[in-house]
Design a protein around this motif. Structure first.
Motif: not given
Length: 303
Positions: A87, A89, A95-97, A214, A223
């Motif tokens: 995870v 920035r 946030d993103y995995t 996303t 997230l």
């Protein structure tokens, strides 16, 4: 989504640069890997020099590039690359995995020399939730190594190949669904230097353009999970360089520096977002733009 123009700050003088530019704009990499790379380019010399010695490859995160290879003979090169699902920035407050080769997007830059025998070790971190593999377009063989490197979480795999064809190549995860693994950040570059080396330059840079899809709209905080429907429809929420919004602002030199004579290598992949490259290309006035590899349904064209 509003169009955004990159802003650049000056961080010291650089007279000549080689900018390794990769436009990774799409979701589908498809089957254009091993088939396209299995044929040796016309005039390429055979990798017949004696392989002597052994060394461990220096791997770097973008925008850095490993130093040029000074030796004049092929050797055995050990590459250790770990897959990590992390995870990080994507934008301020977002946030993103990411699924990564080496903990960052894009993946580690790998540099070898024509004729080297590469011993490649792929490790999948125990915390990963998915199996992964790697398809290096510099490899002449089944799936560019994908067949030999399907690796479950907590396990490792190994294969070897000879770097037969000099050039700048993309690598990516080829585990099904390939598009999902690529869209989550699983790609990078491998450079196979020619035996005589490359022309000397002052600086080298590593840049890849990426699309991320996303669930939330652009700028939605928190997230954000991956949106398969947007990916199928080719509607990226973010189009960024080096894995995050404004990632180049503090790491790249100013426009007047990049405008001086340079050698620029470009690998283009994908379907619809090639035009985004033009905002960066304006900073390459006077450079020599060499297209190292193209695949995907649509090709970028200069405007």
């Amino acid at each position: 989504m509003q169009k955004r123009v990159l802003s650049w700050r000056c961080h010291g003088g650089v007279s000549v640069v080689r900018l390794a530019l990769v436009l990774l704009a799409g979701l589908v990499i498809g089957a254009a890997s091993t088939t396209a790379q299995s044929q040796k380019p016309e005039g390429a010399p055979a990798a017949s020099a004696e392989v002597t010695g052994q060394e461990t490859a220096v791997l770097t995160d973008a925008p850095l590039v490993p130093p040029p290879i000074k030796r004049d003979h092929p050797t055995r090169v050990i590459v250790n690359l770990e897959v990590r699902e992390v995870v990080q920035r994507l934008a301020d407050g977002v946030d993103y995995t990411f699924w990564t080769f080496g903990g960052r997007v894009p993946g580690k830059f790998i540099r070898v020399k024509h004729g080297d025998v590469v011993e490649f070790h792929l490790h999948n971190h125990p915390s990963s939730k998915m199996p992964h593999n790697i398809d290096l377009h510099a490899v002449t063989g089944p799936g560019g190594g994908a067949t030999s490197t399907f690796t479950a979480p907590g396990h490792s795999s190994q294969f070897s190949f000879t770097a037969l064809n000099p050039g700048l190549y993309v690598y990516h995860c080829a585990t099904a669904p390939v598009g999902m693994h690529v869209a989550n950040g699983m790609y990078g570059l491998i450079l196979v230097e020619p035996r005589e080396g490359l022309p000397p330059v002052d600086r080298e840079y590593y840049i890849m353009q990426s699309e991320f899809y996303t669930k939330g709209r652009h700028g939605a905080e928190g997230l954000q999970p991956f949106d398969m429907e947007k990916a199928i429809d080719e509607r990226p929420t973010y189009v960024v360089f080096n894995g995050a919004v404004n990632s180049l602002v503090a790491t790249m030199p100013c426009r007047r520096t990049l405008a001086k004579p340079s050698s620029s290598s470009l690998v283009m992949a994908g379907q619809t977002w090639c035009r985004r490259f033009t905002s960066l290309e304006r900073f390459l006035t006077g450079s020599t733009l060499k297209v190292a590899q193209r695949y995907g349904r649509k090709m970028c064209r200069r405007r």
